[in-house]
Write a protein that holds these residues in place. Structure first.
Motif, mmCIF file in Angstrom:
data_model
loop_
_atom_site.group_PDB
_atom_site.id
_atom_site.type_symbol
_atom_site.label_atom_id
_atom_site.label_comp_id
_atom_site.label_asym_id
_atom_site.label_seq_id
_atom_site.Cartn_x
_atom_site.Cartn_y
_atom_site.Cartn_z
ATOM 1 N N PRO A 94 -3.309 -1.824 6.385
ATOM 2 C CA PRO A 94 -3.715 -0.502 5.898
ATOM 3 C C PRO A 94 -5.213 -0.330 5.753
ATOM 4 O O PRO A 94 -5.668 0.744 5.421
ATOM 5 C CB PRO A 94 -3.036 -0.437 4.521
ATOM 6 N N TYR A 95 -6.017 -1.376 5.980
ATOM 7 C CA TYR A 95 -7.449 -1.289 5.730
ATOM 8 C C TYR A 95 -8.287 -1.389 6.991
ATOM 9 O O TYR A 95 -9.469 -1.631 6.927
ATOM 10 C CB TYR A 95 -7.876 -2.389 4.752
ATOM 11 N N GLY A 96 -7.730 -1.206 8.156
ATOM 12 C CA GLY A 96 -8.535 -1.291 9.359
ATOM 13 C C GLY A 96 -7.849 -0.650 10.537
ATOM 14 O O GLY A 96 -6.727 -0.171 10.457
ATOM 15 N N LEU A 98 -2.880 -8.628 -1.084
ATOM 16 C CA LEU A 98 -3.308 -8.077 0.199
ATOM 17 C C LEU A 98 -4.480 -8.895 0.725
ATOM 18 O O LEU A 98 -5.256 -9.471 -0.041
ATOM 19 C CB LEU A 98 -3.717 -6.610 0.041
ATOM 20 N N ARG A 99 -4.628 -8.901 2.048
ATOM 21 C CA ARG A 99 -5.755 -9.604 2.653
ATOM 22 C C ARG A 99 -6.045 -9.033 4.029
ATOM 23 O O ARG A 99 -5.149 -8.573 4.736
ATOM 24 C CB ARG A 99 -5.490 -11.110 2.741
ATOM 25 N N GLN A 100 -7.302 -9.035 4.400
ATOM 26 C CA GLN A 100 -7.756 -8.633 5.728
ATOM 27 C C GLN A 100 -8.683 -9.735 6.218
ATOM 28 O O GLN A 100 -9.741 -9.978 5.645
ATOM 29 C CB GLN A 100 -8.490 -7.292 5.674
ATOM 30 N N GLU A 101 -8.267 -10.417 7.266
ATOM 31 C CA GLU A 101 -9.012 -11.563 7.767
ATOM 32 C C GLU A 101 -9.977 -11.147 8.870
ATOM 33 O O GLU A 101 -9.755 -10.160 9.569
ATOM 34 C CB GLU A 101 -8.054 -12.638 8.272
ATOM 35 N N GLY A 157 -16.788 -4.983 8.001
ATOM 36 C CA GLY A 157 -16.593 -5.875 6.865
ATOM 37 C C GLY A 157 -16.924 -5.204 5.548
ATOM 38 O O GLY A 157 -16.165 -5.310 4.580
ATOM 39 N N LEU A 158 -18.062 -4.491 5.481
ATOM 40 C CA LEU A 158 -18.432 -3.806 4.243
ATOM 41 C C LEU A 158 -17.448 -2.690 3.919
ATOM 42 O O LEU A 158 -17.105 -2.465 2.756
ATOM 43 C CB LEU A 158 -19.847 -3.255 4.352
ATOM 44 N N ALA A 159 -17.009 -1.945 4.947
ATOM 45 C CA ALA A 159 -16.034 -0.877 4.708
ATOM 46 C C ALA A 159 -14.737 -1.447 4.150
ATOM 47 O O ALA A 159 -14.148 -0.889 3.211
ATOM 48 C CB ALA A 159 -15.781 -0.115 6.001
ATOM 49 N N THR A 160 -14.282 -2.564 4.704
ATOM 50 C CA THR A 160 -13.050 -3.190 4.218
ATOM 51 C C THR A 160 -13.232 -3.727 2.814
ATOM 52 O O THR A 160 -12.365 -3.555 1.937
ATOM 53 C CB THR A 160 -12.636 -4.321 5.171
ATOM 54 N N TYR A 161 -14.357 -4.384 2.551
ATOM 55 C CA TYR A 161 -14.626 -4.929 1.208
ATOM 56 C C TYR A 161 -14.660 -3.818 0.150
ATOM 57 O O TYR A 161 -14.052 -3.942 -0.916
ATOM 58 C CB TYR A 161 -15.950 -5.695 1.233
ATOM 59 N N PRO A 172 -18.969 2.210 6.352
ATOM 60 C CA PRO A 172 -18.969 1.518 5.049
ATOM 61 C C PRO A 172 -18.847 2.469 3.871
ATOM 62 O O PRO A 172 -18.316 2.101 2.827
ATOM 63 C CB PRO A 172 -20.309 0.768 5.037
ATOM 64 N N GLY A 173 -19.353 3.702 3.991
ATOM 65 C CA GLY A 173 -19.244 4.667 2.900
ATOM 66 C C GLY A 173 -20.134 4.326 1.721
ATOM 67 O O GLY A 173 -21.102 3.569 1.831
ATOM 68 N N LYS A 174 -19.787 4.864 0.552
ATOM 69 C CA LYS A 174 -20.581 4.656 -0.653
ATOM 70 C C LYS A 174 -20.470 3.214 -1.137
ATOM 71 O O LYS A 174 -19.482 2.533 -0.883
ATOM 72 C CB LYS A 174 -20.118 5.595 -1.767
ATOM 73 N N ALA A 175 -21.505 2.781 -1.849
ATOM 74 C CA ALA A 175 -21.458 1.470 -2.468
ATOM 75 C C ALA A 175 -20.313 1.420 -3.479
ATOM 76 O O ALA A 175 -19.875 2.442 -4.007
ATOM 77 C CB ALA A 175 -22.788 1.155 -3.155
ATOM 78 N N LEU A 176 -19.829 0.213 -3.759
ATOM 79 C CA LEU A 176 -18.657 0.069 -4.616
ATOM 80 C C LEU A 176 -18.890 0.666 -5.989
ATOM 81 O O LEU A 176 -18.020 1.357 -6.536
ATOM 82 C CB LEU A 176 -18.300 -1.418 -4.731
#
Length: 250
Positions: A35-37, A74-77, A85-89, A140-144
């Motif tokens: 669901p994250y990529g 959940l995990r995204q490898e 990577g930043l967008a997923t994180y 990546p969007g906005k910072a966390l």
């Protein structure tokens, strides 16, 4: 229509016999993806598995969902490029901030999950901008810390951190207000209660509200209080253990 002749070393040809190799129909089986990529990009093992760009880092981003009794990990490898990577994180960490606390064990698992994601984030930040992407990279969007779940979490954390000191200070303030004043000889007071339940308030001696003057402690040298004097309870003394003589002003 004539039947094609059989080939050497093979059985008789049948037009509906199963063929070897992959499916050749117009409806291939769709690939499964998280669901994250986006769909993993085939044929690009050295680049990002979501867009194919390089450079990419081998890292795993984790998420957690607490569901009272049940929980979900959940995990995204990787490998993932910097943007993917930043967008997923950011997405998985933001979701964990509001989905990860709803369970007795999840309260402890969620902070560990968020801390582990900092390691993946550091790897992505060290990468150069992605290049050579086959598919569009994730935004990546906005910072966390600028996302609504993180802001709600920060507000809740601040309230929890400051609630105990605030309650303690409030309790000390209220207890200080309820503590009766220690009377000093010569002060004037008025009694807003009865003599069984005294409520003595220090009052200016020139005020018409003043009723009594504190003359001396009842056990001071010189004898007891005067015949018309009243006695203030011990809590109105300096040490909380002496009676004080109160002489009527009128």
């Amino acid at each position: 229509m004539a039947t094609p002749p059989p080939q050497h070393g093979a059985g008789p040809y049948h037009p509906y016999a199963p063929q070897q190799g992959g499916p050749h129909g117009p409806y291939p089986v769709p690939q499964q993806w998280g669901p994250y990529g986006a769909h993993p990009v085939p044929g690009a093992p050295a680049g990002c598995r979501l867009c194919g760009a390089e450079p990419a880092a081998q890292a795993t981003v984790r998420g957690h969902q607490g569901m009272l009794v049940l929980m979900r990990f959940l995990r995204q490898e990787g490998p993932l490029c910097r943007d993917c990577g930043l967008a997923t994180y950011r997405r998985m960490s933001a979701d964990t901030l509001w989905q990860g606390w709803w369970g007795p064990l999840s309260v402890f698992i969620t902070p560990v999950t968020l801390l582990l994601n900092f390691g993946a984030r550091a790897r992505f930040l060290r990468l150069a901008p992605p290049a050579g992407a086959i598919l569009p990279t994730l935004d990546p969007g906005k910072a966390l810390w600028r996302r609504p779940p993180a802001l709600v979490f920060l507000v809740a954390a601040v309230l929890i951190a400051f609630t105990p000191p605030t309650l303690l200070l409030l309790g000390l303030t209220l207890s200080g207000e309820d503590k009766p004043p220690a009377l000093i000889t010569g002060q004037c007071v008025r009694n807003e209660g009865d003599w069984k339940d005294q409520k003595l308030l220090v009052t200016d001696c020139g005020s018409p509200l003043a009723q009594y003057r504190a003359t001396r402690p009842a056990d001071a040298p010189g004898g007891d209080c005067a015949p018309r004097d009243f006695l203030a309870k011990p809590q109105y003394s300096e040490g909380g253990d002496q009676l004080t003589c109160l002489t009527p002003l009128r």
